[in-house]
Design an enzyme around this catalytic site. Structure first.
Site, PDB file in Angstrom:
ATOM      1  N   CYS A 196       0.858  -1.255   0.071  1.00  0.00           N
ATOM      2  CA  CYS A 196       0.011   0.077   0.061  1.00  0.00           C
ATOM      3  C   CYS A 196       0.832   1.213  -0.082  1.00  0.00           C
ATOM      4  CB  CYS A 196      -0.762  -0.175   1.116  1.00  0.00           C
ATOM      5  SG  CYS A 196      -1.996   1.440   1.279  1.00  0.00           S
ATOM      6  N   CYS A 253       0.460   4.927   7.067  1.00  0.00           N
ATOM      7  CA  CYS A 253      -0.260   4.687   8.616  1.00  0.00           C
ATOM      8  C   CYS A 253       0.602   4.043   9.155  1.00  0.00           C
ATOM      9  CB  CYS A 253      -1.407   4.024   8.070  1.00  0.00           C
ATOM     10  SG  CYS A 253      -2.725   4.694   6.848  1.00  0.00           S
ATOM     11  N   CYS A 268       0.441   0.125  10.467  1.00  0.00           N
ATOM     12  CA  CYS A 268      -0.097  -0.751   9.349  1.00  0.00           C
ATOM     13  C   CYS A 268       1.032  -1.653   8.825  1.00  0.00           C
ATOM     14  CB  CYS A 268      -0.881  -0.138   8.419  1.00  0.00           C
ATOM     15  SG  CYS A 268      -1.859  -1.226   7.316  1.00  0.00           S
ATOM     16  N   CYS A 298     -16.928  -8.639   5.693  1.00  0.00           N
ATOM     17  CA  CYS A 298     -16.172  -7.678   5.511  1.00  0.00           C
ATOM     18  C   CYS A 298     -14.796  -7.839   4.590  1.00  0.00           C
ATOM     19  CB  CYS A 298     -15.940  -6.642   6.537  1.00  0.00           C
ATOM     20  SG  CYS A 298     -15.071  -5.503   6.507  1.00  0.00           S
ATOM     21  N   CYS A 356     -19.851  -5.999   3.622  1.00  0.00           N
ATOM     22  CA  CYS A 356     -18.982  -4.802   4.072  1.00  0.00           C
ATOM     23  C   CYS A 356     -17.697  -4.510   3.220  1.00  0.00           C
ATOM     24  CB  CYS A 356     -18.824  -4.548   5.425  1.00  0.00           C
ATOM     25  SG  CYS A 356     -18.020  -3.244   6.128  1.00  0.00           S
ATOM     26  N   CYS A 404     -19.666   2.527   8.431  1.00  0.00           N
ATOM     27  CA  CYS A 404     -18.873   1.963   9.858  1.00  0.00           C
ATOM     28  C   CYS A 404     -17.721   2.752   9.778  1.00  0.00           C
ATOM     29  CB  CYS A 404     -18.585   0.515   9.193  1.00  0.00           C
ATOM     30  SG  CYS A 404     -17.555  -0.277  10.464  1.00  0.00           S
ATOM     31  N   ARG A 435     -18.024  -1.926  18.022  1.00  0.00           N
ATOM     32  CA  ARG A 435     -17.516  -3.017  17.712  1.00  0.00           C
ATOM     33  C   ARG A 435     -16.183  -3.041  18.568  1.00  0.00           C
ATOM     34  NH1 ARG A 435     -16.825  -3.922  12.029  1.00  0.00           N
ATOM     35  NH2 ARG A 435     -19.131  -4.694  12.092  1.00  0.00           N
TER      36      ARG A 435
HETATM   37  N1  SAM Z   1      -6.988   0.423   3.237  1.00  0.00           N
HETATM   38  C1  SAM Z   1      -8.076   0.938   3.668  1.00  0.00           C
HETATM   39  C2  SAM Z   1      -7.943   2.077   4.718  1.00  0.00           C
HETATM   40  O1  SAM Z   1      -6.961   2.449   5.216  1.00  0.00           O
HETATM   41  O2  SAM Z   1      -9.176   2.618   4.736  1.00  0.00           O
HETATM   42  C3  SAM Z   1      -8.584  -0.396   4.341  1.00  0.00           C
HETATM   43  C4  SAM Z   1      -8.006  -1.004   5.255  1.00  0.00           C
HETATM   44  S1  SAM Z   1      -7.308  -0.611   6.837  1.00  0.00           S
HETATM   45  C5  SAM Z   1      -6.393  -2.134   7.190  1.00  0.00           C
HETATM   46  C6  SAM Z   1      -8.710  -0.379   7.712  1.00  0.00           C
HETATM   47  C7  SAM Z   1      -8.513  -0.058   9.241  1.00  0.00           C
HETATM   48  O3  SAM Z   1      -7.856  -1.098   9.787  1.00  0.00           O
HETATM   49  C8  SAM Z   1      -7.325   1.197   9.518  1.00  0.00           C
HETATM   50  O4  SAM Z   1      -8.084   2.421   9.220  1.00  0.00           O
HETATM   51  C9  SAM Z   1      -7.183   0.872  11.081  1.00  0.00           C
HETATM   52  O5  SAM Z   1      -8.143   1.762  11.797  1.00  0.00           O
HETATM   53  C10 SAM Z   1      -7.372  -0.593  11.234  1.00  0.00           C
HETATM   54  N2  SAM Z   1      -6.296  -1.194  11.522  1.00  0.00           N
HETATM   55  C11 SAM Z   1      -4.999  -1.348  10.394  1.00  0.00           C
HETATM   56  N3  SAM Z   1      -3.917  -1.883  11.154  1.00  0.00           N
HETATM   57  C12 SAM Z   1      -4.315  -1.910  12.403  1.00  0.00           C
HETATM   58  C13 SAM Z   1      -3.382  -2.265  13.620  1.00  0.00           C
HETATM   59  N4  SAM Z   1      -2.245  -2.786  13.470  1.00  0.00           N
HETATM   60  N5  SAM Z   1      -3.950  -2.318  14.717  1.00  0.00           N
HETATM   61  C14 SAM Z   1      -5.222  -2.002  14.723  1.00  0.00           C
HETATM   62  N6  SAM Z   1      -6.004  -1.392  13.898  1.00  0.00           N
HETATM   63  C15 SAM Z   1      -5.577  -1.464  12.664  1.00  0.00           C
HETATM   64  C1  DTB Z   2     -11.371  -2.079  11.435  1.00  0.00           C
HETATM   65  O1  DTB Z   2     -11.767  -1.154  12.061  1.00  0.00           O
HETATM   66  N1  DTB Z   2     -10.709  -2.795  11.968  1.00  0.00           N
HETATM   67  C2  DTB Z   2     -10.390  -4.018  10.886  1.00  0.00           C
HETATM   68  C3  DTB Z   2     -11.604  -3.482  10.005  1.00  0.00           C
HETATM   69  N2  DTB Z   2     -11.884  -2.216  10.261  1.00  0.00           N
HETATM   70  C4  DTB Z   2     -10.908  -3.436   8.268  1.00  0.00           C
HETATM   71  C5  DTB Z   2      -9.054  -4.133  10.680  1.00  0.00           C
HETATM   72  C6  DTB Z   2      -8.116  -4.437  11.784  1.00  0.00           C
HETATM   73  C7  DTB Z   2      -6.926  -4.815  11.199  1.00  0.00           C
HETATM   74  C8  DTB Z   2      -5.880  -5.336  12.226  1.00  0.00           C
HETATM   75  C9  DTB Z   2      -4.438  -5.482  11.523  1.00  0.00           C
HETATM   76  C10 DTB Z   2      -4.431  -6.493  10.788  1.00  0.00           C
HETATM   77  O2  DTB Z   2      -4.871  -7.532  10.769  1.00  0.00           O
HETATM   78  O3  DTB Z   2      -3.575  -6.237   9.596  1.00  0.00           O
HETATM   79 FE1  SF4 Z   3      -2.814   1.329   3.372  1.00  0.00          FE
HETATM   80 FE2  SF4 Z   3      -2.810   0.151   5.928  1.00  0.00          FE
HETATM   81 FE3  SF4 Z   3      -3.229   2.935   5.601  1.00  0.00          FE
HETATM   82 FE4  SF4 Z   3      -5.050   1.176   4.730  1.00  0.00          FE
HETATM   83  S1  SF4 Z   3      -4.335   1.415   6.770  1.00  0.00           S
HETATM   84  S2  SF4 Z   3      -4.411   3.026   3.668  1.00  0.00           S
HETATM   85  S3  SF4 Z   3      -3.765  -0.518   4.131  1.00  0.00           S
HETATM   86  S4  SF4 Z   3      -1.329   1.671   5.049  1.00  0.00           S
END
Ligand code: SAM
Ligand code: DTB
Ligand code: SF4
Length: 375
Positions: free
Chosen positions: A85, A89, A92, A129, A160, A220, A292
Site C-alpha cells: 500500500c 499509516c 499498518c 467485510c 461490507c 462503519c 465493535r
Molecule cells: N486501506 C484501507 C484504509 O486504510 O481505509 C482499508 C484497510 S485498513 C487496514 C482499515 C483499518 O484497519 C484502518 O483504518 C485501521 O483503523 C485498522 N487497522 C489497521 N492496522 C491496524 C493495527 N495494526 N491495529 C489496529 N487497527 C488496525
Molecule cells: C477496522 O476497524 N478494523 C479492521 C477493519 N476495520 C478492516 C481491521 C483490523 C486490522 C488489524 C490488523 C491486521 O490484521 O492487519
Molecule cells: Fe494502506 Fe494500511 Fe493505511 Fe489502509 S491502513 S491505507 S492498508 S497503510
C-alpha cells in the site's frame, strides 16, 4: 433472570445503597439515550473521568435502552488485496514503506472470495467485510469488486467493504451493487492525526464518509487506540464520530495490534481499563450504534472481553484472522458466548424482523431488572 432480579431486590432492601445509587442516577442523567451531535471536549472528558463503576453502569443502562444486552453482531473479515500500500499509516503491516513480515497478494479472484464468504456463513457469521490494502480503488478494480459484492449478497450475507478513499461515483456504484456498509475509520483525533498518517488528511476521511452517507450505504467508522495518543485524543476522536450526523451505524474500536517493522511496534501499552472506558464512552455518546470490539482481542483475556461487552460493545470480528494478524478462533468465541449467555444477532432482513427486535428491546426494558436498575 430470576436470580439476577433477586440480586437487585436484595441490594434495594439496603436503604443506604439504594440512596447512593439514586443520587448517582440523578447526577449523571443515567438513562439518557438522546442522540446528540454537539459533544464538547470537556463533556467527553467528564465521562472518561467518572469512577469506573459509575461509567460502566451508565453505559449498561443506555445499552439496555437500545439493544438486547445479550446479543452480539458478528462479522468476518477477509483481506481481498494484501500489502504494497502506498500510504504511510504508522500502525499498518500493509504499508509498502515498512519492512513487515506479510505475504503481499494481488486482488483475489471473485470465486475465491465467494468460497471464503460461504465458509464464514457456515461458521455463523452474518456480515462479510472485504478489506483491501489500497489508498483508494482504481477504475480497473471496480468491476471485480462489484462482482464480489453481488456474489456475497446473493449468499444471504450482509456486505461490507473497506477499500480506502471513495469518490462519490464509486460510492454510488458500490451501493448500486448491493453494498450494505462501508468501513472507513477516522483512526485518531484530528490533533494527533499528523503523527500517524501524512499521505492523506483527516478531511479526506470525512469527505469519504460523506460520499458513503450520500450514496445511501450504512457507515462503519471508528478508530484505533493505543497509538501513543493522549487521553484527550481519545475523547476528541469519539467526539468527532458522535458529532457526525447521522452517527455511524457501526463504530469499530480497535486496540493497536503492534506490528514488527512499523514505527509503532514498540509504543507503550494502553491500560486495559482505559480501553474499556473508551467502549463505555462510545456506547454513551452513540447510543444507537453498534460498537465493535475490533482489532486487539487476541491479546485480551476472556474477562477483559466480558468487561467490554458489559461496557456496551455489541459487535466483534469473528474468525481466526483479521486482515494480516490473528484473532481468536471461532470456536473459542462461541464457548465464551456460551459461558456469558450471549447469542449472536441474526440479520434483520425484513420489516417483520425489525419489528421483532424492537419488541424484544421493549420486553427487556419492561423487565423487573431494567426498572430496578434505573429507579
Ligand atoms: N486501506 C484501507 C484504509 O486504510 O481505509 C482499508 C484497510 S485498513 C487496514 C482499515 C483499518 O484497519 C484502518 O483504518 C485501521 O483503523 C485498522 N487497522 C489497521 N492496522 C491496524 C493495527 N495494526 N491495529 C489496529 N487497527 C488496525
Ligand atoms: C477496522 O476497524 N478494523 C479492521 C477493519 N476495520 C478492516 C481491521 C483490523 C486490522 C488489524 C490488523 C491486521 O490484521 O492487519
Ligand atoms: Fe494502506 Fe494500511 Fe493505511 Fe489502509 S491502513 S491505507 S492498508 S497503510
Amino acid at each position: 433472570m430470576t436470580q439476577q432480579t433477586s440480586a437487585v431486590s436484595e441490594s434495594s432492601s439496603n436503604t443506604n445503597v439504594n440512596t447512593a445509587v439514586n443520587t448517582q442516577v440523578n447526577n449523571t442523567n443515567q438513562g439518557s439515550s438522546e442522540v446528540r451531535h454537539n459533544w464538547q471536549a470537556d463533556q467527553v472528558k467528564a465521562l472518561f473521568d467518572m469512577p469506573f463503576n459509575d461509567l460502566m453502569f451508565k453505559a449498561q443502562v443506555i445499552h439496555r435502552e437500545n439493544f438486547n444486552p445479550n446479543e452480539v453482531q458478528v462479522s468476518t473479515l477477509l483481506s481481498i488485496k494484501t500489502g504494497a500500500c502506498p500510504e504511510d499509516c504508522k500502525y499498518c503491516s500493509q504499508s509498502a514503506r515498512y519492512k513487515t513480515d506479510i505475504d503481499k497478494e494481488r486482488l483475489m479472484e471473485v470465486s475465491k472470495v465467494l468460497e471464503a464468504a460461504q465458509a464464514a456463513k457456515d461458521q455463523g457469521s452474518t456480515r462479510f467485510c472485504m478489506g483491501a490494502g489500497w489508498r483508494n480503488p482504481k477504475a480497473r478494480d471496480m468491476p471485480s469488486v462489484v462482482e464480489m459484492v453481488k456474489g456475497v449478497k446473493a449468499l444471504g450475507l450482509e456486505t461490507c467493504m473497506t477499500l480506502g478513499m471513495l469518490s462519490a461515483e464509486q460510492a454510488d456504484e458500490l451501493q448500486g451493487a448491493g453494498l450494505d456498509y462501508y468501513n472507513h475509520n477516522l483512526d485518531t483525533s484530528p490533533e494527533h492525526y499528523n503523527q500517524i498518517i501524512t499521505t492523506r488528511t483527516f478531511q479526506d476521511r470525512l469527505d469519504t464518509l460523506s460520499n458513503v452517507r450520500s450514496s445511501g450505504m450504512k457507515v462503519c467508522s471508528g478508530g484505533i487506540v493505543g497509538l501513543g495518543e493522549e487521553s484527550k485524543d481519545r475523547a476528541s476522536l469519539l467526539a468527532q464520530l458522535a458529532n457526525l450526523s447521522p452517527q455511524p451505524e457501526s463504530v469499530p474500536i480497535n486496540m493497536l495490534v503492534k506490528i514488527e517493522g512499523t514505527p509503532l511496534s514498540d509504543v507503550a501499552d494502553l491500560d486495559h481499563f482505559e480501553f474499556v472506558r473508551c467502549i463505555a464512552v462510545a456506547r454513551i455518546m452513540m447510543p444507537k450504534s453498534h460498537v465493535r470490539l475490533s482489532a486487539g482481542r487476541d491479546a485480551m483475556n476472556e474477562q477483559m472481553q466480558a468487561l467490554c461487552f458489559l461496557a456496551g460493545a455489541n459487535s466483534i470480528f469473528y474468525g481466526c484472522k483479521l486482515l494480516t494478524t490473528g484473532n481468536p478462533e471461532a470456536n473459542k468465541d462461541m464457548m465464551l458466548f456460551n459461558r456469558l449467555g450471549i447469542n449472536t444477532e441474526t440479520i434483520a432482513s425484513s420489516a417483520a424482523d425489525e419489528a421483532k427486535i424492537t419488541t424484544a428491546v421493549v420486553d427487556q426494558k419492561n423487565s423487573d431488572l431494567f426498572y430496578n436498575a434505573v429507579n
